[in-house]
Write a protein that holds these residues in place. Structure first.
Motif, PDB file in Angstrom:
ATOM      1  N   VAL A 153       8.498   9.940  17.493  1.00 47.39           N
ATOM      2  CA  VAL A 153       9.244  10.400  18.667  1.00 47.39           C
ATOM      3  C   VAL A 153       8.534  11.627  19.227  1.00 47.39           C
ATOM      4  O   VAL A 153       8.294  12.597  18.498  1.00 47.39           O
ATOM      5  CB  VAL A 153      10.705  10.748  18.318  1.00 47.39           C
ATOM      6  CG1 VAL A 153      11.440  11.248  19.557  1.00 47.39           C
ATOM      7  CG2 VAL A 153      11.423   9.544  17.721  1.00 47.39           C
ATOM      8  N   THR A 154       8.175  11.587  20.509  1.00 42.64           N
ATOM      9  CA  THR A 154       7.514  12.714  21.157  1.00 42.64           C
ATOM     10  C   THR A 154       8.472  13.380  22.128  1.00 42.64           C
ATOM     11  O   THR A 154       9.103  12.712  22.951  1.00 42.64           O
ATOM     12  CB  THR A 154       6.256  12.254  21.912  1.00 42.64           C
ATOM     13  OG1 THR A 154       5.256  11.873  20.966  1.00 42.64           O
ATOM     14  CG2 THR A 154       5.685  13.366  22.784  1.00 42.64           C
ATOM     15  N   LEU A 260       8.409   6.587  21.119  1.00 39.42           N
ATOM     16  CA  LEU A 260       9.331   6.889  22.213  1.00 39.42           C
ATOM     17  C   LEU A 260       9.034   8.289  22.735  1.00 39.42           C
ATOM     18  O   LEU A 260       8.714   9.192  21.961  1.00 39.42           O
ATOM     19  CB  LEU A 260      10.787   6.849  21.743  1.00 39.42           C
ATOM     20  CG  LEU A 260      11.451   5.508  21.471  1.00 39.42           C
ATOM     21  CD1 LEU A 260      12.891   5.737  21.017  1.00 39.42           C
ATOM     22  CD2 LEU A 260      11.416   4.624  22.690  1.00 39.42           C
ATOM     23  N   LEU A 261       9.175   8.470  24.039  1.00 41.66           N
ATOM     24  CA  LEU A 261       9.061   9.784  24.662  1.00 41.66           C
ATOM     25  C   LEU A 261      10.445  10.251  25.062  1.00 41.66           C
ATOM     26  O   LEU A 261      11.202   9.509  25.708  1.00 41.66           O
ATOM     27  CB  LEU A 261       8.155   9.706  25.894  1.00 41.66           C
ATOM     28  CG  LEU A 261       8.047  10.978  26.756  1.00 41.66           C
ATOM     29  CD1 LEU A 261       7.420  12.118  25.960  1.00 41.66           C
ATOM     30  CD2 LEU A 261       7.237  10.700  28.019  1.00 41.66           C
ATOM     31  N   VAL A 262      10.802  11.471  24.688  1.00 44.84           N
ATOM     32  CA  VAL A 262      12.103  12.043  25.040  1.00 44.84           C
ATOM     33  C   VAL A 262      11.904  13.128  26.099  1.00 44.84           C
ATOM     34  O   VAL A 262      11.070  14.016  25.941  1.00 44.84           O
ATOM     35  CB  VAL A 262      12.815  12.641  23.809  1.00 44.84           C
ATOM     36  CG1 VAL A 262      14.119  13.327  24.224  1.00 44.84           C
ATOM     37  CG2 VAL A 262      13.097  11.557  22.784  1.00 44.84           C
ATOM     38  N   VAL A 263      12.667  13.022  27.179  1.00 43.60           N
ATOM     39  CA  VAL A 263      12.595  13.960  28.292  1.00 43.60           C
ATOM     40  C   VAL A 263      13.966  14.587  28.487  1.00 43.60           C
ATOM     41  O   VAL A 263      14.992  13.904  28.388  1.00 43.60           O
ATOM     42  CB  VAL A 263      12.161  13.228  29.586  1.00 43.60           C
ATOM     43  CG1 VAL A 263      12.200  14.173  30.783  1.00 43.60           C
ATOM     44  CG2 VAL A 263      10.756  12.645  29.420  1.00 43.60           C
ATOM     45  N   LEU A 276      18.088  14.268  36.457  1.00 47.46           N
ATOM     46  CA  LEU A 276      16.643  14.204  36.365  1.00 47.46           C
ATOM     47  C   LEU A 276      15.976  15.120  37.381  1.00 47.46           C
ATOM     48  O   LEU A 276      16.218  15.026  38.581  1.00 47.46           O
ATOM     49  CB  LEU A 276      16.181  12.761  36.594  1.00 47.46           C
ATOM     50  CG  LEU A 276      14.849  12.367  35.979  1.00 47.46           C
ATOM     51  CD1 LEU A 276      14.883  12.519  34.473  1.00 47.46           C
ATOM     52  CD2 LEU A 276      14.508  10.938  36.359  1.00 47.46           C
ATOM     53  N   GLY A 277      15.114  16.006  36.880  1.00 44.62           N
ATOM     54  CA  GLY A 277      14.343  16.870  37.750  1.00 44.62           C
ATOM     55  C   GLY A 277      13.111  16.159  38.304  1.00 44.62           C
ATOM     56  O   GLY A 277      12.758  15.057  37.867  1.00 44.62           O
ATOM     57  N   ALA A 287       4.768   7.253  32.199  1.00 43.48           N
ATOM     58  CA  ALA A 287       4.778   7.167  30.738  1.00 43.48           C
ATOM     59  C   ALA A 287       4.331   5.781  30.271  1.00 43.48           C
ATOM     60  O   ALA A 287       4.796   4.765  30.803  1.00 43.48           O
ATOM     61  CB  ALA A 287       6.177   7.461  30.208  1.00 43.48           C
ATOM     62  N   PRO A 288       3.447   5.702  29.267  1.00 47.08           N
ATOM     63  CA  PRO A 288       2.985   4.411  28.751  1.00 47.08           C
ATOM     64  C   PRO A 288       3.869   3.851  27.650  1.00 47.08           C
ATOM     65  O   PRO A 288       3.565   2.797  27.083  1.00 47.08           O
ATOM     66  CB  PRO A 288       1.590   4.746  28.217  1.00 47.08           C
ATOM     67  CG  PRO A 288       1.716   6.154  27.748  1.00 47.08           C
ATOM     68  CD  PRO A 288       2.696   6.829  28.692  1.00 47.08           C
ATOM     69  N   VAL A 289       4.964   4.559  27.327  1.00 49.99           N
ATOM     70  CA  VAL A 289       5.896   4.142  26.275  1.00 49.99           C
ATOM     71  C   VAL A 289       7.323   4.251  26.807  1.00 49.99           C
ATOM     72  O   VAL A 289       7.553   4.887  27.849  1.00 49.99           O
ATOM     73  CB  VAL A 289       5.734   5.021  25.009  1.00 49.99           C
ATOM     74  CG1 VAL A 289       4.337   4.870  24.419  1.00 49.99           C
ATOM     75  CG2 VAL A 289       6.035   6.486  25.316  1.00 49.99           C
ATOM     76  N   PRO A 290       8.303   3.664  26.118  1.00 45.89           N
ATOM     77  CA  PRO A 290       9.698   3.832  26.553  1.00 45.89           C
ATOM     78  C   PRO A 290      10.112   5.295  26.562  1.00 45.89           C
ATOM     79  O   PRO A 290       9.590   6.109  25.794  1.00 45.89           O
ATOM     80  CB  PRO A 290      10.488   3.044  25.498  1.00 45.89           C
ATOM     81  CG  PRO A 290       9.513   2.065  24.946  1.00 45.89           C
ATOM     82  CD  PRO A 290       8.192   2.753  24.961  1.00 45.89           C
ATOM     83  N   VAL A 291      11.056   5.625  27.437  1.00 46.40           N
ATOM     84  CA  VAL A 291      11.492   7.007  27.608  1.00 46.40           C
ATOM     85  C   VAL A 291      13.001   7.105  27.379  1.00 46.40           C
ATOM     86  O   VAL A 291      13.774   6.269  27.853  1.00 46.40           O
ATOM     87  CB  VAL A 291      11.154   7.527  29.015  1.00 46.40           C
ATOM     88  CG1 VAL A 291      11.708   8.946  29.222  1.00 46.40           C
ATOM     89  CG2 VAL A 291       9.646   7.537  29.228  1.00 46.40           C
ATOM     90  N   VAL A 292      13.407   8.152  26.669  1.00 45.99           N
ATOM     91  CA  VAL A 292      14.827   8.490  26.504  1.00 45.99           C
ATOM     92  C   VAL A 292      15.083   9.804  27.223  1.00 45.99           C
ATOM     93  O   VAL A 292      14.391  10.794  26.978  1.00 45.99           O
ATOM     94  CB  VAL A 292      15.213   8.619  25.020  1.00 45.99           C
ATOM     95  CG1 VAL A 292      16.678   9.059  24.888  1.00 45.99           C
ATOM     96  CG2 VAL A 292      14.982   7.318  24.268  1.00 45.99           C
ATOM     97  N   VAL A 293      16.057   9.807  28.131  1.00 44.88           N
ATOM     98  CA  VAL A 293      16.401  11.015  28.882  1.00 44.88           C
ATOM     99  C   VAL A 293      17.694  11.590  28.301  1.00 44.88           C
ATOM    100  O   VAL A 293      18.731  10.935  28.279  1.00 44.88           O
ATOM    101  CB  VAL A 293      16.567  10.721  30.380  1.00 44.88           C
ATOM    102  CG1 VAL A 293      16.837  12.030  31.148  1.00 44.88           C
ATOM    103  CG2 VAL A 293      15.315  10.046  30.939  1.00 44.88           C
TER     104      VAL A 293
END
Length: 298
Positions: A153-154, A260-263, A276-277, A287-293
């Motif tokens: 997780v990033t 996964l990328l977390v924003v 979302l900003g 993003a090249p991977v799924p994102v969780v906001v």
């Protein structure tokens, strides 16, 4: 607890189901597959009465449930799943109502069949949820087919106090799912500068050094081994992606297939809601991977 997977019945997109199964499998949670159909008595078809429309809506609901059950049997037969169809004029409102009724931990959406394969496309429904959801919203890239489990997780990190809460929430998520956490900061350098420019390269190195220092300070602020180290004692990894634009910045660091990328949300929105900003929206798009906001929590 439950993860809500938005199911676009009648369409070929299965990316949300793949992603929600991917997360539920790692989180050890149940999966509720939700199709939102037109609300009976409020829609309109040129030659139908209200009773005819209600019958049509019920038929469509049954078809949506059957379609979702068949997809779940193929994609995630190892998980506990429930497929339902709910009536609502708004797909976003229907998903939010289901999330509230079942104390969902997350809402997962796909990117449809349009746009670039491997990239996230924000639809009208996902845009609404990205500005109002009280729970995290996960977005799957077009055509996403997940590996068996999460590998890392990033956390997309900004060097400010608001980002500390996002990092803490991401650390908890990583600890509960895969145990491996990375903190990454992205930046855009502006206009392209020739590689022979020593000044530009020196400025870039200084910026990267400053960002890494901020990352280390943020990591040190996490409380205890549960957050400061991954499972099996693996330390938190760090990365900085700088590029001439957001696409290049995201491509400047390496990514794993099971990542996964977390924003985090912008503090300009309502507390405990996703908002979302501008920069976060650009990061999601490239993003090249799924994102969780994550919702913003002060």
């Amino acid at each position: 607890m439950t993860i809500i997977a938005a199911f676009p019945h009648g369409k070929r997109d299965r990316s949300a189901l793949h992603l929600s199964a991917f997360i539920a499998r790692s989180y050890d949670e149940d999966l509720r597959i939700v199709s939102v159909v037109p609300e009976a008595g409020r829609g309109s078809i040129p030659s139908g009465s209200d009773l005819q429309f209600a019958a049509w809506a019920k038929k469509r609901s049954r078809q949506a449930v059957c379609e979702a059950e068949a997809a779940a049997a193929q994609i995630c037969p190892d998980l506990t799943t429930v497929a339902v169809a709910v009536e609502n004029r708004s797909r976003a409102k229907g998903l939010l109502a289901e999330a509230a009724a079942h104390r969902a931990t997350m809402i997962v959406l796909g990117s449809g069949t349009e746009g670039t394969r491997g990239r996230i496309r924000v639809s009208a429904t996902s845009d609404r949820l990205l500005h109002s959801s009280p729970v995290p919203v996960a977005l799957a890239p077009k055509g996403f087919v997940a590996p068996e489990r999460l590998t890392r997780v990033t956390c997309s990190f900004r060097p400010d106090l608001e980002a500390r809460a996002v990092l803490a929430a991401t650390a908890e998520f990583a600890h509960a799912t895969c145990g491996r956490l990375r903190i990454a900061t992205f930046g855009v350098s502006g206009r392209t500068v020739p590689p022979e420019s020593v000044e530009e390269e020196s400025a870039r190195r200084s910026l990267v050094a400053e960002l890494r220092t901020a990352q280390v300070e943020a990591i040190d602020s996490l409380d205890g081994a549960e957050h400061g180290e991954a499972a099996a004692g693996e330390p938190i990894a760090e990365a900085v992606g700088i590029g001439k634009d957001w696409k290049a910045a995201l491509a400047a660091i390496e990514w794993e297939s099971g990542e996964l990328l977390v924003v985090g949300s912008s503090s300009e929105g309502r507390r405990s809601r996703v908002f979302l900003g501008t920069n976060a929206a650009k990061i999601i798009r490239h993003a090249p991977v799924p994102v969780v906001v994550m919702p913003w929590l002060k």
